[in-house]
Design a protein around this motif. Structure first.
Motif, PDB file in Angstrom:
ATOM      1  N   SER A  27       0.611  -1.223   0.003  1.00 38.62           N
ATOM      2  CA  SER A  27       0.022   0.051   0.181  1.00 38.62           C
ATOM      3  C   SER A  27       0.675   1.164   0.026  1.00 38.62           C
ATOM      4  CB  SER A  27      -1.094   0.030   1.285  1.00 38.62           C
ATOM      5  OG  SER A  27      -0.242   0.187   2.411  1.00 38.62           O
ATOM      6  N   LYS A  28       0.410   2.313  -0.422  1.00 39.83           N
ATOM      7  CA  LYS A  28       0.936   3.610  -0.488  1.00 39.83           C
ATOM      8  C   LYS A  28       1.315   3.930   1.040  1.00 39.83           C
ATOM      9  CE  LYS A  28       0.570   8.348  -2.300  1.00 39.83           C
ATOM     10  NZ  LYS A  28       0.368   9.256  -1.155  1.00 39.83           N
ATOM     11  N   SER A  29       0.310   3.730   1.997  1.00 41.78           N
ATOM     12  CA  SER A  29       0.547   3.894   3.286  1.00 41.78           C
ATOM     13  C   SER A  29       1.811   3.436   3.838  1.00 41.78           C
ATOM     14  CB  SER A  29      -0.645   3.875   4.187  1.00 41.78           C
ATOM     15  OG  SER A  29      -1.174   2.399   4.180  1.00 41.78           O
ATOM     16  N   SER A  30       2.091   2.127   3.439  1.00 41.75           N
ATOM     17  CA  SER A  30       3.095   1.418   3.764  1.00 41.75           C
ATOM     18  C   SER A  30       4.508   2.222   3.396  1.00 41.75           C
ATOM     19  CB  SER A  30       3.398   0.122   3.497  1.00 41.75           C
ATOM     20  OG  SER A  30       2.353  -0.837   3.983  1.00 41.75           O
ATOM     21  N   GLU A  32       4.523   5.254   2.759  1.00 40.16           N
ATOM     22  CA  GLU A  32       4.995   6.534   3.611  1.00 40.16           C
ATOM     23  C   GLU A  32       5.271   6.363   4.920  1.00 40.16           C
ATOM     24  OE1 GLU A  32       0.586   7.921   3.620  1.00 40.16           O
ATOM     25  OE2 GLU A  32       0.886   8.847   1.610  1.00 40.16           O
TER      26      GLU A  32
END
Length: 69
Positions: A27-30, A32
């Motif tokens: 995920s993009k949150s990972s 980040e």
């Protein structure tokens, strides 16, 4: 792989956070979290897993997936 190493890898590859997430299958949150190095909610350290660090190396060297039998 430190957060600075991870950021440098993404920069060298020319990937946005979204593109890096797609290439790594996460995920993009990972992305980040790995770049920040800490969780926002509690400040706890976030470690880039060895599997992600190895995937970054493989992508950098343009390695193909291991052949299936």
């Amino acid at each position: 792989m430190t957060p600075d190493d991870f950021k440098a890898w993404r920069s060298i590859m020319g990937y946005s956070q979204t593109k890096a997430a797609e290439e790594l299958g996460i995920s993009k949150s990972s992305i980040e979290l790995y770049e920040r190095g800490t969780r926002r909610d509690n400040g706890e350290a976030v470690i880039v897993p060895l599997s992600i660090a190895l995937a970054c190396t493989a992508l950098y060297h343009k390695l193909k997936p291991w052949p299936e039998k």
